[in-house]
Design a protein around this motif. Sequence first.
Motif, PDB file in Angstrom:
ATOM      1  N   SER A   1     -26.827  41.108  32.213  1.00 11.93           N
ATOM      2  CA  SER A   1     -26.656  40.486  30.907  1.00 11.93           C
ATOM      3  C   SER A   1     -27.413  39.163  30.896  1.00 11.93           C
ATOM      4  O   SER A   1     -27.262  38.349  31.799  1.00 11.93           O
ATOM      5  CB  SER A   1     -25.174  40.238  30.619  1.00 11.93           C
ATOM      6  OG  SER A   1     -24.457  41.443  30.540  1.00 11.93           O
TER       7      SER A   1
ATOM      8  N   LEU B   1     -29.284  42.803  27.223  1.00 16.63           N
ATOM      9  CA  LEU B   1     -29.426  43.359  28.565  1.00 16.63           C
ATOM     10  C   LEU B   1     -30.904  43.345  28.955  1.00 16.63           C
ATOM     11  O   LEU B   1     -31.775  43.561  28.122  1.00 16.63           O
ATOM     12  CB  LEU B   1     -28.912  44.787  28.617  1.00 16.63           C
ATOM     13  CG  LEU B   1     -27.394  44.980  28.549  1.00 16.63           C
ATOM     14  CD1 LEU B   1     -27.067  46.460  28.382  1.00 16.63           C
ATOM     15  CD2 LEU B   1     -26.720  44.424  29.794  1.00 16.63           C
TER      16      LEU B   1
ATOM     17  N   ASN C   1     -23.902  42.974  25.125  1.00 16.75           N
ATOM     18  CA  ASN C   1     -23.374  43.907  26.120  1.00 16.75           C
ATOM     19  C   ASN C   1     -23.209  43.193  27.456  1.00 16.75           C
ATOM     20  O   ASN C   1     -24.017  42.349  27.826  1.00 16.75           O
ATOM     21  CB  ASN C   1     -24.338  45.079  26.312  1.00 16.75           C
ATOM     22  CG  ASN C   1     -24.350  46.024  25.143  1.00 16.75           C
ATOM     23  OD1 ASN C   1     -23.473  46.874  25.010  1.00 16.75           O
ATOM     24  ND2 ASN C   1     -25.338  45.877  24.272  1.00 16.75           N
ATOM     25  N   GLU C   2     -22.164  43.531  28.184  1.00 15.69           N
ATOM     26  CA  GLU C   2     -21.995  43.059  29.554  1.00 15.69           C
ATOM     27  C   GLU C   2     -21.410  44.186  30.393  1.00 15.69           C
ATOM     28  O   GLU C   2     -21.204  45.295  29.914  1.00 15.69           O
ATOM     29  CB  GLU C   2     -21.117  41.805  29.611  1.00 15.69           C
ATOM     30  CG  GLU C   2     -19.712  41.975  29.099  1.00 15.69           C
ATOM     31  CD  GLU C   2     -18.919  40.665  29.144  1.00 15.69           C
ATOM     32  OE1 GLU C   2     -19.525  39.605  29.350  1.00 15.69           O
ATOM     33  OE2 GLU C   2     -17.681  40.727  28.973  1.00 15.69           O
TER      34      GLU C   2
ATOM     35  N   PRO D   1     -22.683  46.132  32.917  1.00 10.76           N
ATOM     36  CA  PRO D   1     -23.460  47.372  32.981  1.00 10.76           C
ATOM     37  C   PRO D   1     -23.157  48.188  34.238  1.00 10.76           C
ATOM     38  O   PRO D   1     -23.016  47.646  35.331  1.00 10.76           O
ATOM     39  CB  PRO D   1     -24.908  46.876  32.982  1.00 10.76           C
ATOM     40  CG  PRO D   1     -24.839  45.514  33.608  1.00 10.76           C
ATOM     41  CD  PRO D   1     -23.530  44.938  33.150  1.00 10.76           C
TER      42      PRO D   1
ATOM     43  N   THR E   1     -21.445  50.201  29.295  1.00 10.09           N
ATOM     44  CA  THR E   1     -21.260  48.767  29.241  1.00 10.09           C
ATOM     45  C   THR E   1     -19.987  48.455  28.459  1.00 10.09           C
ATOM     46  O   THR E   1     -19.284  49.356  27.998  1.00 10.09           O
ATOM     47  CB  THR E   1     -22.450  48.063  28.554  1.00 10.09           C
ATOM     48  OG1 THR E   1     -22.404  48.330  27.139  1.00 10.09           O
ATOM     49  CG2 THR E   1     -23.778  48.535  29.112  1.00 10.09           C
TER      50      THR E   1
END
Length: 375
Positions: free
Chosen positions: A228, A235, A260-261, A263, A276
């Motif tokens: 991230s 991303l 998004n975080e 992953p 994610t």
Amino acid sequence: MNKSKLLSLFLIGLASIIVLHAQKQKSFYPGKLWFDTDGKIINAHGGGILYHKGTYYWFGEHKGEHSNDALVGVTCYSSTNLYDWTFEQIALPVSDDKNSSITKGCIIERPKVIFNEKTGKFVMYFHLELKGQGYNAAHVGVAISDNAAGPYVLVKNGRVNAGIWPINIPDSQKKLNKKESDFKSWTPEWLRAMENGMFLRRDFKGGQMSRDMTLFVDDDSKAYHIYSSEDNATLQIAELTDDYLGYTGKYIRIFPAKYNEAPAIFKKDGVYWMITSGCTGWKPNEARMFSASSIFGTWSQHPNPCRGEDSELTFHSQSTYILHVQGKENLFVYMGDRWIPSNPIDGRYVWLPILFEDNKPVLKWMDRWSLNDFD
């Protein structure tokens, strides 16, 4: 018999049951307490797994009762069956040197380890925040070892791909000069500027931010760092050098300004799949899923892979890693964490098998499951 003796016998019996259970576990119990072979709670949060020469190694964040800061370091457990885990050691200990980047009280999150066949080195990447700076540093830390379980030695830390543009950014966006101060936050205009690379340009000289992350080694032994970036708005996927210790300069942005975080990635039948989460702090949210036929895209989004009750909260978990079970070609395991910021050590692990419907990954809640279910 007095009450104190009864209590002592009860506690001894309870401890015996815990140890016995830990040593004879033959199923997974998502969200329940999970003990190692010594009867102690497994302390490996935000983790990832390395498989090497018949043994799985689980690396994770050591959590205390009152703080998410790194007060101990990265833990390592080993297993040959994925049920029973033996504590190996603190694979990467924090330092007592106040000048060290990983001094006690820094933040170390989401450690992942891969093995480099060419150099014979085990390489660990992790999200590092410098002590006393909150989440402003957004560094990646890189450590190496000659042994799978460690100990690992920090070799460098910093931001990613300084002075290099991603390969999928248009030249027109490189030349834009809009800054965050030109907009009111979270307006459509601000989000559009984010999508067009406002924070990418801000960090261009000093390097891109790297927070929640994972590593992926492809079939051709090429390795990638997925993280991230841009204040968690975007991303990025960056190709690593052949020794896995640096970057080739080839990287892409995906889903800019979509936040998004966490992953987690795997590959099946030539398709790359990534799960994610959104950005809601320590609170769970709905999982997101993406796919691509090439690691460098184009990536497409799919609906939430979770099904059933609490699917909108990813069963109260957040993705950290997807494990391919050796010897079972089509069995992949979603690894997630339940974060408890008020008592971090009590964060539970949610491991669930990834099912496939219409050739797409699906997650369904199971109170109990075993590898034998997928023979």
